[in-house]
Design a protein around this motif. Structure first.
Motif, PDB file in Angstrom:
ATOM      1  N   ARG A   1       0.890  -0.863   0.180  1.00  0.00           N
ATOM      2  CA  ARG A   1       0.048   0.034  -0.006  1.00  0.00           C
ATOM      3  C   ARG A   1       0.706   1.769  -0.524  1.00  0.00           C
ATOM      4  O   ARG A   1       0.782   1.818  -0.477  1.00  0.00           O
ATOM      5  N   ARG A   2       1.884   1.440   1.248  1.00  0.00           N
ATOM      6  CA  ARG A   2       2.785   2.201   1.228  1.00  0.00           C
ATOM      7  C   ARG A   2       3.687   2.624  -0.480  1.00  0.00           C
ATOM      8  O   ARG A   2       3.318   3.214  -0.670  1.00  0.00           O
ATOM      9  N   GLU A   3       4.124   1.569  -0.760  1.00  0.00           N
ATOM     10  CA  GLU A   3       4.580   1.964  -2.281  1.00  0.00           C
ATOM     11  C   GLU A   3       3.181   1.855  -3.473  1.00  0.00           C
ATOM     12  O   GLU A   3       4.290   3.248  -4.013  1.00  0.00           O
ATOM     13  N   ARG A   4       2.110   1.777  -3.437  1.00  0.00           N
ATOM     14  CA  ARG A   4       1.876   2.819  -4.292  1.00  0.00           C
ATOM     15  C   ARG A   4       1.419   4.050  -4.473  1.00  0.00           C
ATOM     16  O   ARG A   4       0.883   4.211  -4.943  1.00  0.00           O
ATOM     17  N   LEU A   5       1.116   4.306  -2.828  1.00  0.00           N
ATOM     18  CA  LEU A   5       1.425   6.011  -2.323  1.00  0.00           C
ATOM     19  C   LEU A   5       1.869   6.418  -2.561  1.00  0.00           C
ATOM     20  O   LEU A   5       2.228   7.169  -3.307  1.00  0.00           O
ATOM     21  N   HIS A   6       3.340   6.295  -2.813  1.00  0.00           N
ATOM     22  CA  HIS A   6       4.646   6.797  -2.750  1.00  0.00           C
ATOM     23  C   HIS A   6       4.470   7.176  -4.471  1.00  0.00           C
ATOM     24  O   HIS A   6       5.229   8.089  -4.618  1.00  0.00           O
ATOM     25  N   ALA A   7       4.047   5.483  -5.272  1.00  0.00           N
ATOM     26  CA  ALA A   7       4.791   5.373  -6.501  1.00  0.00           C
ATOM     27  C   ALA A   7       3.129   6.223  -7.411  1.00  0.00           C
ATOM     28  O   ALA A   7       3.789   7.397  -7.527  1.00  0.00           O
ATOM     29  N   ALA A   8       2.104   6.806  -6.965  1.00  0.00           N
ATOM     30  CA  ALA A   8       1.755   7.571  -6.964  1.00  0.00           C
ATOM     31  C   ALA A   8       1.454   9.007  -6.872  1.00  0.00           C
ATOM     32  O   ALA A   8       1.597  10.052  -7.752  1.00  0.00           O
ATOM     33  N   ILE A   9       2.284   9.826  -5.440  1.00  0.00           N
ATOM     34  CA  ILE A   9       2.484  10.802  -5.325  1.00  0.00           C
ATOM     35  C   ILE A   9       4.137  11.159  -6.462  1.00  0.00           C
ATOM     36  O   ILE A   9       3.626  12.367  -6.951  1.00  0.00           O
ATOM     37  N   ASP A  10       4.829  10.340  -6.787  1.00  0.00           N
ATOM     38  CA  ASP A  10       5.992   9.946  -7.128  1.00  0.00           C
ATOM     39  C   ASP A  10       5.561  10.586  -8.575  1.00  0.00           C
ATOM     40  O   ASP A  10       6.392  11.685  -9.156  1.00  0.00           O
ATOM     41  N   SER A  11       4.498  10.216  -8.783  1.00  0.00           N
ATOM     42  CA  SER A  11       4.435  10.639 -10.562  1.00  0.00           C
ATOM     43  C   SER A  11       3.827  11.733 -10.991  1.00  0.00           C
ATOM     44  O   SER A  11       3.210  12.334 -12.209  1.00  0.00           O
ATOM     45  N   LEU A  12       3.579  12.631  -9.834  1.00  0.00           N
ATOM     46  CA  LEU A  12       3.165  13.774  -9.800  1.00  0.00           C
ATOM     47  C   LEU A  12       4.737  14.749 -10.292  1.00  0.00           C
ATOM     48  O   LEU A  12       5.635  14.623  -9.963  1.00  0.00           O
ATOM     49  N   SER A  13       3.992  15.852 -11.406  1.00  0.00           N
ATOM     50  CA  SER A  13       4.618  16.639 -10.841  1.00  0.00           C
ATOM     51  C   SER A  13       5.590  16.887 -10.183  1.00  0.00           C
ATOM     52  O   SER A  13       4.563  16.906  -8.290  1.00  0.00           O
ATOM     53  N   GLU A  14       6.090  18.404  -9.999  1.00  0.00           N
ATOM     54  CA  GLU A  14       7.465  18.215  -8.618  1.00  0.00           C
ATOM     55  C   GLU A  14       6.116  19.593  -7.993  1.00  0.00           C
ATOM     56  O   GLU A  14       6.183  19.693  -7.188  1.00  0.00           O
ATOM     57  N   ARG A  15       6.011  20.657  -8.324  1.00  0.00           N
ATOM     58  CA  ARG A  15       4.870  21.431  -7.986  1.00  0.00           C
ATOM     59  C   ARG A  15       3.421  20.637  -7.889  1.00  0.00           C
ATOM     60  O   ARG A  15       3.005  21.123  -6.270  1.00  0.00           O
ATOM     61  N   GLN A  16       2.970  19.938  -8.219  1.00  0.00           N
ATOM     62  CA  GLN A  16       1.854  19.412  -7.356  1.00  0.00           C
ATOM     63  C   GLN A  16       1.920  18.506  -6.371  1.00  0.00           C
ATOM     64  O   GLN A  16       1.657  18.634  -5.088  1.00  0.00           O
ATOM     65  N   ARG A  17       2.842  17.408  -6.250  1.00  0.00           N
ATOM     66  CA  ARG A  17       3.675  17.068  -5.415  1.00  0.00           C
ATOM     67  C   ARG A  17       3.882  17.635  -3.960  1.00  0.00           C
ATOM     68  O   ARG A  17       3.779  17.334  -3.065  1.00  0.00           O
ATOM     69  N   VAL A  18       4.573  19.134  -4.014  1.00  0.00           N
ATOM     70  CA  VAL A  18       4.539  20.118  -2.967  1.00  0.00           C
ATOM     71  C   VAL A  18       2.976  20.498  -2.146  1.00  0.00           C
ATOM     72  O   VAL A  18       2.945  20.313  -1.474  1.00  0.00           O
ATOM     73  N   ALA A  19       2.493  20.570  -3.160  1.00  0.00           N
ATOM     74  CA  ALA A  19       0.689  20.497  -2.841  1.00  0.00           C
ATOM     75  C   ALA A  19       0.342  19.711  -2.015  1.00  0.00           C
ATOM     76  O   ALA A  19       0.021  20.252  -1.080  1.00  0.00           O
ATOM     77  N   PHE A  20       0.382  18.824  -2.517  1.00  0.00           N
ATOM     78  CA  PHE A  20      -0.264  17.648  -2.281  1.00  0.00           C
ATOM     79  C   PHE A  20       0.282  17.335  -0.872  1.00  0.00           C
ATOM     80  O   PHE A  20      -0.111  17.170   0.157  1.00  0.00           O
ATOM     81  N   THR A  21       1.626  17.266  -0.913  1.00  0.00           N
ATOM     82  CA  THR A  21       2.212  16.982   0.473  1.00  0.00           C
ATOM     83  C   THR A  21       1.743  18.339   1.283  1.00  0.00           C
ATOM     84  O   THR A  21       1.484  18.025   2.705  1.00  0.00           O
ATOM     85  N   LEU A  22       1.847  19.615   1.406  1.00  0.00           N
ATOM     86  CA  LEU A  22       1.521  20.401   1.616  1.00  0.00           C
ATOM     87  C   LEU A  22       0.280  20.592   2.453  1.00  0.00           C
ATOM     88  O   LEU A  22      -0.478  20.575   3.781  1.00  0.00           O
ATOM     89  N   SER A  23      -0.652  20.068   1.749  1.00  0.00           N
ATOM     90  CA  SER A  23      -2.238  20.153   2.014  1.00  0.00           C
ATOM     91  C   SER A  23      -2.317  18.967   2.825  1.00  0.00           C
ATOM     92  O   SER A  23      -3.302  18.690   3.712  1.00  0.00           O
ATOM     93  N   LYS A  24      -2.365  17.227   2.134  1.00  0.00           N
ATOM     94  CA  LYS A  24      -2.500  16.294   2.952  1.00  0.00           C
ATOM     95  C   LYS A  24      -1.803  15.597   4.200  1.00  0.00           C
ATOM     96  O   LYS A  24      -2.090  15.146   5.333  1.00  0.00           O
ATOM     97  N   PHE A  25      -0.050  16.171   3.996  1.00  0.00           N
ATOM     98  CA  PHE A  25       0.564  16.244   5.228  1.00  0.00           C
ATOM     99  C   PHE A  25       0.607  16.685   5.895  1.00  0.00           C
ATOM    100  O   PHE A  25       1.258  16.494   7.501  1.00  0.00           O
ATOM    101  N   GLU A  26       0.618  18.107   5.853  1.00  0.00           N
ATOM    102  CA  GLU A  26       1.080  19.473   7.211  1.00  0.00           C
ATOM    103  C   GLU A  26      -0.332  20.295   6.962  1.00  0.00           C
ATOM    104  O   GLU A  26      -0.693  20.666   8.162  1.00  0.00           O
ATOM    105  N   ASP A  27      -2.102  19.471   5.939  1.00  0.00           N
ATOM    106  CA  ASP A  27      -3.193  20.204   6.468  1.00  0.00           C
ATOM    107  C   ASP A  27      -3.026  21.570   6.270  1.00  0.00           C
ATOM    108  O   ASP A  27      -4.055  22.139   6.889  1.00  0.00           O
ATOM    109  N   LEU A  28      -2.171  22.585   5.086  1.00  0.00           N
ATOM    110  CA  LEU A  28      -2.202  24.058   5.369  1.00  0.00           C
ATOM    111  C   LEU A  28      -3.333  24.165   4.829  1.00  0.00           C
ATOM    112  O   LEU A  28      -3.462  23.989   3.605  1.00  0.00           O
ATOM    113  N   PRO A  29      -3.730  25.201   4.896  1.00  0.00           N
ATOM    114  CA  PRO A  29      -5.179  25.761   3.933  1.00  0.00           C
ATOM    115  C   PRO A  29      -4.185  25.986   2.766  1.00  0.00           C
ATOM    116  O   PRO A  29      -3.511  26.799   2.667  1.00  0.00           O
ATOM    117  N   TYR A  30      -5.106  26.066   1.696  1.00  0.00           N
ATOM    118  CA  TYR A  30      -4.335  27.041   0.354  1.00  0.00           C
ATOM    119  C   TYR A  30      -4.318  28.305   0.354  1.00  0.00           C
ATOM    120  O   TYR A  30      -3.585  27.874  -0.134  1.00  0.00           O
TER     121      TYR A  30
END
Length: 167
Positions: free
Chosen positions: A124-153
């Motif tokens: 599961r972790r590998e699939r999630l990490h692969a999906a996140i890694d497939s995002l563009s750099e900017r999308q990956r950063v935005a996703f990380t800040l949103s989902k892992f850090e729970d920052l407002p937009y």
């Protein structure tokens, strides 16, 4: 103590103030790095590098943004640089293995008492990490800040230097 007082205190050489700064932002930095690099040991190493950079560069902090925003940017840049460097190293190692100049890299695993559960979680972790890694750099950063850090937009837009609509 507000951010400006904390920064002034650290710049003047107050080690206790720097300890307070680290304690206030340590979890945020670790979560951000972990969200991007996916390996706890690497994320912890990067978090240390982030705070070394914060200490070295704090005199240049202009207070144009919040201190946390500035620290987020450092954490993101360190993590993205690590990812880029790691991709180059992996490519080089694969060439060495192909041409017989090195041993293939075999990862060591810690197996739990329940290998089936551990394997499922690992997959599961590998699939999630692969999906996140497939995002563009900017999308990956935005996703990380949103989902892992729970920052407002709005905060993500500030950290990334983008408009709210872009986020």
């Amino acid at each position: 103590m507000n951010d400006q007082e904390l920064v002034r205190s650290v710049i003047s050489g107050n080690e206790k103030a720097f300890q307070v700064l680290v304690e206030q932002h340590q979890q945020m930095v670790l979560n951000t790095c972990m969200g991007l690099v996916h390996q706890r040991n690497d994320a912890e190493d990067l978090a240390q590098e982030v705070f070394v950079e914060v200490y070295r560069s704090l005199a240049g902090f202009r207070s144009d943004s919040k201190l946390s925003t500035w620290i987020y940017r450092i954490a993101i840049n360190k993590s993205l640089n690590f990812i880029r460097d790691n991709k180059r190293r992996k490519l080089f190692r694969s060439f060495e293995a192909i041409f017989g100049q090195g041993q293939p890299n075999v990862p060591s695993e810690n197996w739990s008492d329940r290998p089936d559960r551990g394997l499922e979680n690992k997959q599961r972790r590998e699939r999630l990490h692969a999906a996140i890694d497939s995002l563009s750099e900017r999308q990956r950063v935005a996703f990380t800040l949103s989902k892992f850090e729970d920052l407002p937009y709005q905060d993500i837009a500030e950290v990334m230097g983008l408009s709210l609509a872009s986020v």
